[in-house]
Scaffold this motif. Structure first.
Motif, PDB file in Angstrom:
ATOM      1  N   SER A  18      11.007  -1.744   3.148  1.00 37.60           N
ATOM      2  CA  SER A  18       9.814  -0.822   2.804  1.00 37.60           C
ATOM      3  C   SER A  18      10.387   0.395   2.505  1.00 37.60           C
ATOM      4  O   SER A  18       9.761   1.162   1.364  1.00 37.60           O
ATOM      5  N   CYS A  19      11.519   0.904   2.695  1.00 35.69           N
ATOM      6  CA  CYS A  19      11.918   2.363   2.513  1.00 35.69           C
ATOM      7  C   CYS A  19      12.757   2.139   1.072  1.00 35.69           C
ATOM      8  O   CYS A  19      12.687   2.865   0.146  1.00 35.69           O
ATOM      9  N   ILE A  20      13.365   0.867   0.980  1.00 37.12           N
ATOM     10  CA  ILE A  20      13.790   0.671  -0.422  1.00 37.12           C
ATOM     11  C   ILE A  20      12.576   0.668  -1.557  1.00 37.12           C
ATOM     12  O   ILE A  20      12.693   1.428  -2.558  1.00 37.12           O
ATOM     13  N   ASN A  21      11.469   0.172  -1.180  1.00 35.59           N
ATOM     14  CA  ASN A  21      10.397   0.045  -2.176  1.00 35.59           C
ATOM     15  C   ASN A  21       9.547   1.333  -2.027  1.00 35.59           C
ATOM     16  O   ASN A  21       9.218   1.874  -3.420  1.00 35.59           O
ATOM     17  N   ILE A  22       9.868   2.262  -1.322  1.00 29.90           N
ATOM     18  CA  ILE A  22       9.079   3.615  -1.522  1.00 29.90           C
ATOM     19  C   ILE A  22      10.160   4.329  -2.273  1.00 29.90           C
ATOM     20  O   ILE A  22       9.597   5.237  -3.005  1.00 29.90           O
ATOM     21  N   VAL A  23      11.505   4.381  -2.205  1.00 31.45           N
ATOM     22  CA  VAL A  23      12.386   4.851  -3.059  1.00 31.45           C
ATOM     23  C   VAL A  23      12.284   4.784  -4.403  1.00 31.45           C
ATOM     24  O   VAL A  23      11.907   5.460  -5.233  1.00 31.45           O
ATOM     25  N   VAL A  24      12.022   3.427  -4.757  1.00 29.63           N
ATOM     26  CA  VAL A  24      11.769   2.867  -6.268  1.00 29.63           C
ATOM     27  C   VAL A  24      10.481   3.531  -6.476  1.00 29.63           C
ATOM     28  O   VAL A  24      10.409   3.863  -7.777  1.00 29.63           O
ATOM     29  N   ALA A  25       9.670   2.922  -5.816  1.00 30.28           N
ATOM     30  CA  ALA A  25       8.082   3.476  -6.321  1.00 30.28           C
ATOM     31  C   ALA A  25       7.801   5.181  -6.451  1.00 30.28           C
ATOM     32  O   ALA A  25       7.337   5.402  -7.465  1.00 30.28           O
ATOM     33  N   PHE A  72       0.780  -1.301  -0.132  1.00 34.69           N
ATOM     34  CA  PHE A  72      -0.052   0.063   0.151  1.00 34.69           C
ATOM     35  C   PHE A  72       0.768   1.216  -0.090  1.00 34.69           C
ATOM     36  O   PHE A  72       0.541   2.177  -0.704  1.00 34.69           O
ATOM     37  N   THR A  73       2.017   1.452   0.916  1.00 36.71           N
ATOM     38  CA  THR A  73       2.868   2.457   0.782  1.00 36.71           C
ATOM     39  C   THR A  73       3.651   2.485  -0.534  1.00 36.71           C
ATOM     40  O   THR A  73       3.838   3.854  -0.976  1.00 36.71           O
ATOM     41  N   GLY A  74       3.895   1.569  -1.051  1.00 37.55           N
ATOM     42  CA  GLY A  74       4.516   1.485  -2.457  1.00 37.55           C
ATOM     43  C   GLY A  74       3.560   2.179  -3.451  1.00 37.55           C
ATOM     44  O   GLY A  74       4.089   3.144  -4.423  1.00 37.55           O
ATOM     45  N   ILE A  75       2.515   1.525  -3.346  1.00 33.74           N
ATOM     46  CA  ILE A  75       1.651   2.179  -4.496  1.00 33.74           C
ATOM     47  C   ILE A  75       1.061   3.672  -4.238  1.00 33.74           C
ATOM     48  O   ILE A  75       1.158   4.318  -5.108  1.00 33.74           O
ATOM     49  N   LEU A  76       0.847   3.769  -3.062  1.00 31.18           N
ATOM     50  CA  LEU A  76       0.756   5.443  -2.759  1.00 31.18           C
ATOM     51  C   LEU A  76       1.659   6.248  -3.140  1.00 31.18           C
ATOM     52  O   LEU A  76       1.455   7.226  -3.630  1.00 31.18           O
ATOM     53  N   THR A 111       9.119  14.592  -1.450  1.00 33.47           N
ATOM     54  CA  THR A 111       8.147  14.642  -0.357  1.00 33.47           C
ATOM     55  C   THR A 111       7.328  13.465  -0.024  1.00 33.47           C
ATOM     56  O   THR A 111       7.097  13.009   1.058  1.00 33.47           O
ATOM     57  N   THR A 112       7.066  12.741  -1.127  1.00 33.88           N
ATOM     58  CA  THR A 112       6.222  11.578  -1.182  1.00 33.88           C
ATOM     59  C   THR A 112       7.106  10.307  -0.241  1.00 33.88           C
ATOM     60  O   THR A 112       6.326   9.936   0.433  1.00 33.88           O
ATOM     61  N   ALA A 113       8.380  10.375  -0.328  1.00 33.21           N
ATOM     62  CA  ALA A 113       9.278   9.361   0.177  1.00 33.21           C
ATOM     63  C   ALA A 113       9.196   9.767   1.541  1.00 33.21           C
ATOM     64  O   ALA A 113       9.229   8.693   2.387  1.00 33.21           O
ATOM     65  N   LEU A 114       9.366  10.848   1.988  1.00 31.13           N
ATOM     66  CA  LEU A 114       9.343  11.290   3.518  1.00 31.13           C
ATOM     67  C   LEU A 114       8.159  11.107   4.073  1.00 31.13           C
ATOM     68  O   LEU A 114       8.004  10.409   5.197  1.00 31.13           O
ATOM     69  N   ILE A 115       6.968  11.162   3.606  1.00 30.30           N
ATOM     70  CA  ILE A 115       5.756  11.008   4.197  1.00 30.30           C
ATOM     71  C   ILE A 115       5.411   9.453   4.015  1.00 30.30           C
ATOM     72  O   ILE A 115       5.036   8.997   5.228  1.00 30.30           O
ATOM     73  N   MET A 116       5.645   8.716   3.183  1.00 31.90           N
ATOM     74  CA  MET A 116       5.544   7.132   3.214  1.00 31.90           C
ATOM     75  C   MET A 116       6.504   6.551   4.225  1.00 31.90           C
ATOM     76  O   MET A 116       6.083   5.729   5.079  1.00 31.90           O
ATOM     77  N   PRO A 170       6.074   1.774 -18.652  1.00 32.09           N
ATOM     78  CA  PRO A 170       7.353   1.399 -18.108  1.00 32.09           C
ATOM     79  C   PRO A 170       7.828   1.867 -16.691  1.00 32.09           C
ATOM     80  O   PRO A 170       8.596   1.208 -16.179  1.00 32.09           O
ATOM     81  N   ALA A 171       7.348   3.013 -16.246  1.00 33.45           N
ATOM     82  CA  ALA A 171       7.395   3.290 -14.879  1.00 33.45           C
ATOM     83  C   ALA A 171       6.909   2.384 -13.735  1.00 33.45           C
ATOM     84  O   ALA A 171       7.462   1.954 -12.713  1.00 33.45           O
ATOM     85  N   ALA A 172       5.737   1.638 -14.185  1.00 35.02           N
ATOM     86  CA  ALA A 172       4.978   0.843 -13.443  1.00 35.02           C
ATOM     87  C   ALA A 172       5.859  -0.404 -13.192  1.00 35.02           C
ATOM     88  O   ALA A 172       6.137  -0.821 -12.287  1.00 35.02           O
ATOM     89  N   VAL A 173       6.438  -0.868 -14.604  1.00 35.52           N
ATOM     90  CA  VAL A 173       7.330  -1.913 -14.570  1.00 35.52           C
ATOM     91  C   VAL A 173       8.442  -1.904 -13.678  1.00 35.52           C
ATOM     92  O   VAL A 173       8.704  -2.808 -12.769  1.00 35.52           O
ATOM     93  N   ASN A 174       9.126  -0.591 -13.603  1.00 35.64           N
ATOM     94  CA  ASN A 174      10.271  -0.498 -13.169  1.00 35.64           C
ATOM     95  C   ASN A 174       9.897  -0.500 -11.336  1.00 35.64           C
ATOM     96  O   ASN A 174      10.813  -0.830 -10.743  1.00 35.64           O
ATOM     97  N   PHE A 175       8.663  -0.187 -11.019  1.00 39.27           N
ATOM     98  CA  PHE A 175       8.476  -0.481  -9.554  1.00 39.27           C
ATOM     99  C   PHE A 175       7.979  -1.713  -9.209  1.00 39.27           C
ATOM    100  O   PHE A 175       8.153  -2.283  -8.139  1.00 39.27           O
ATOM    101  N   LEU A 176       7.239  -2.341 -10.002  1.00 35.50           N
ATOM    102  CA  LEU A 176       6.504  -3.611  -9.671  1.00 35.50           C
ATOM    103  C   LEU A 176       7.588  -4.765  -9.886  1.00 35.50           C
ATOM    104  O   LEU A 176       7.341  -5.707  -8.728  1.00 35.50           O
ATOM    105  N   ILE A 177       8.564  -4.834 -10.773  1.00 36.92           N
ATOM    106  CA  ILE A 177       9.321  -6.047 -10.674  1.00 36.92           C
ATOM    107  C   ILE A 177      10.256  -6.093  -9.315  1.00 36.92           C
ATOM    108  O   ILE A 177      10.066  -7.188  -8.410  1.00 36.92           O
TER     109      ILE A 177
END
Length: 465
Positions: free
Chosen positions: A183-190, A144-148, A160-165, A225-232
């Protein structure tokens, strides 16, 4: 009235001089300083300054300081070299680069002011508490935090988004190191991936849009392409997330202060104004953003006059709450970041004026070809911040198709996710989640992130044919 008359008089007196200066400057040509001692010393200054930028977390020296000094020294050296050639050419080049920065500065200042106002009104605190209250599992919160982060960063920018999540996972994780780190790695990538398909999501996309190279709605071709970069990488990392529920939140519930949601609406209206000014009136987007700042100023005036600026929080406090003050929100902008952008643009502009960017353009885009060169740009942005890398590409102005310009926008945006120091989001989270999210903790998942990077490039080229 006296001041107004005086300003108009000075402007009228200056106009002939400006016209004459412009004509003179047009006849001057830049000289090649790449083999000159000035060029070599300038290059050494740039490298030294950027070493200090990379070591910011270790030295606790803010990144704006070395680049500000480097910018002044490089242009001073250029001016010395041009004393016997043409000082007007140097002045013209400085003004050109400074105008580039001025547009970026005011655009970001408005965006930061809005984000600070939304934070001050407690909108993001309420979001965090809602997530905690709804009993997400560790794995559910990871997704959920990654998708947000992926969907908020196109509007609120990736930093800003990374700091909030990150604040959310730190609150919920309560010391669970493995969960917080992944989770932090996931947030940065997302956040970096989400920022790549929107002009407002990252400084690099903003620069490309303001240059007029890619139209506003064309950026959204990078969504898949951005979604693929996050989801993989997210899918691979999700298997390492612990099972079970995080501990319940026993703290006080935050509430949104009056006007919080209205300010969110005004921010969206400001973005629409900037887009409309650029798309339909052919004005620089920054003029639309400054017009949108007036929306917030008038609404802040309304909050104060109507007496709606007192918070409705259930958290008791002995301190009287301050009324909403727009200038205080401006003061809370990330000034170190804004000054860092000034130093970067002036330093890279100076190296371009010396002639190094032309050499780099020939070496990369001439020898490697645009596709390979743009992939290398993304890899460089993992080590060197993507802002100077993208500004260098924009200064080179290589002859590329729209597909290739979209590719370099994508790679410069998501390439910074490969290392924790490769993006502002990663650097910020290393400070916010100190001891949990680290350079080597991020490096452990480099293969998964690199797979997402390669996948996003492949999907982009596949879609574009």
């Amino acid at each position: 009235m006296y001041i107004l008359v005086k300003v108009i008089t000075l402007l009228l007196l200056a106009m002939p001089a400006v016209a004459s200066s412009t004509q003179t400057m047009a006849s001057n040509e830049a000289i090649d300083l790449t083999g000159h001692w000035v060029g070599l010393v300038s290059l050494a200054i740039f490298v030294t300054a950027y070493v200090f930028v990379i070591l910011e977390e270790k030295l606790h020296l803010r990144k704006s300081k070395p680049v500000l000094l480097a910018a002044g020294l490089i242009w001073a050296l250029i001016a010395i070299a041009y004393r016997d050639h043409s000082s007007l050419a140097v002045e013209h080049a400085i003004r050109h680069n400074f105008l580039e920065y001025a547009e970026l500065f005011f655009f970001l200042l408005v965006a930061m002011t809005y984000i600070n106002s939304i934070i001050e009104r407690g909108v993001f605190d309420a979001l965090r508490d809602w997530l905690i209250e709804n009993g997400f599992t560790y794995k559910g919160l990871f997704w959920f935090t990654g998708i947000l982060a992926f969907f908020i960063s196109p509007i609120a920018d990736n930093l800003t988004t990374a700091l909030i999540m990150c604040a959310v996972v730190m609150t919920v994780g309560q010391g669970h190191k493995q969960f917080i780190n992944i989770s932090c790695i996931n947030i940065v990538v997302a956040a970096n991936a989400g920022g790549a398909f929107s002009p407002f999501g990252d400084i690099t996309t903003l620069m490309v849009w303001q240059k007029g190279i890619i139209e506003f709605f064309t950026f959204f071709q990078l969504f898949i392409p951005a979604a693929v970069n996050f989801l993989i990488p997210a899918f691979i990392m999700s298997f390492a997330i612990p099972t079970g529920l995080p501990p319940a939140n026993n703290g006080q519930k935050a509430s949104i202060k009056p006007g919080g949601l209205a300010i969110v609406g005004l921010f969206i209206a400001t973005i629409c104004t900037a887009v409309s000014f650029h798309q339909f009136l052919h004005l620089p987007p920054v003029f639309g953003m400054m017009t949108g700042l007036a929306y917030l100023k008038f609404y802040g005036f309304y909050l104060r006059k109507a007496g709606h600026d007192a918070p409705q929080s259930s958290i008791p406090t002995d301190r009287p709450e301050k009324p909403f003050d727009i200038f205080e929100r401006v003061a809370h902008a990330e000034w170190d970041t804004l000054f860092f952008f000034y130093g970067v643009i002036m330093v890279v502009g100076g190296l371009g004026f010396i002639g190094y960017l032309e050499l780099a353009s020939v070496a990369m885009y001439g020898e490697l070809g645009p596709t390979m060169a743009n992939i290398v740009v993304g890899l460089l942005s993992a080590v060197v911040d993507n802002i100077p890398v993208m500004f260098a590409v924009l200064t080179m102005q290589p002859d590329m198709s729209q597909t290739q310009w979209l590719l370099v926008t994508l790679t410069a945006g998501v390439g910074g996710s490969l290392l924790s120091i490769g993006s502002a989001a990663g650097v910020a989270l290393m400070g916010q989640a100190r001891g949990y999210y680290t350079f080597f903790g991020h490096l452990k998942w480099l293969p998964a992130i690199a797979l997402g990077y390669a996948g996003s490039i492949y999907v982009h080229l596949l879609i574009q044919g």
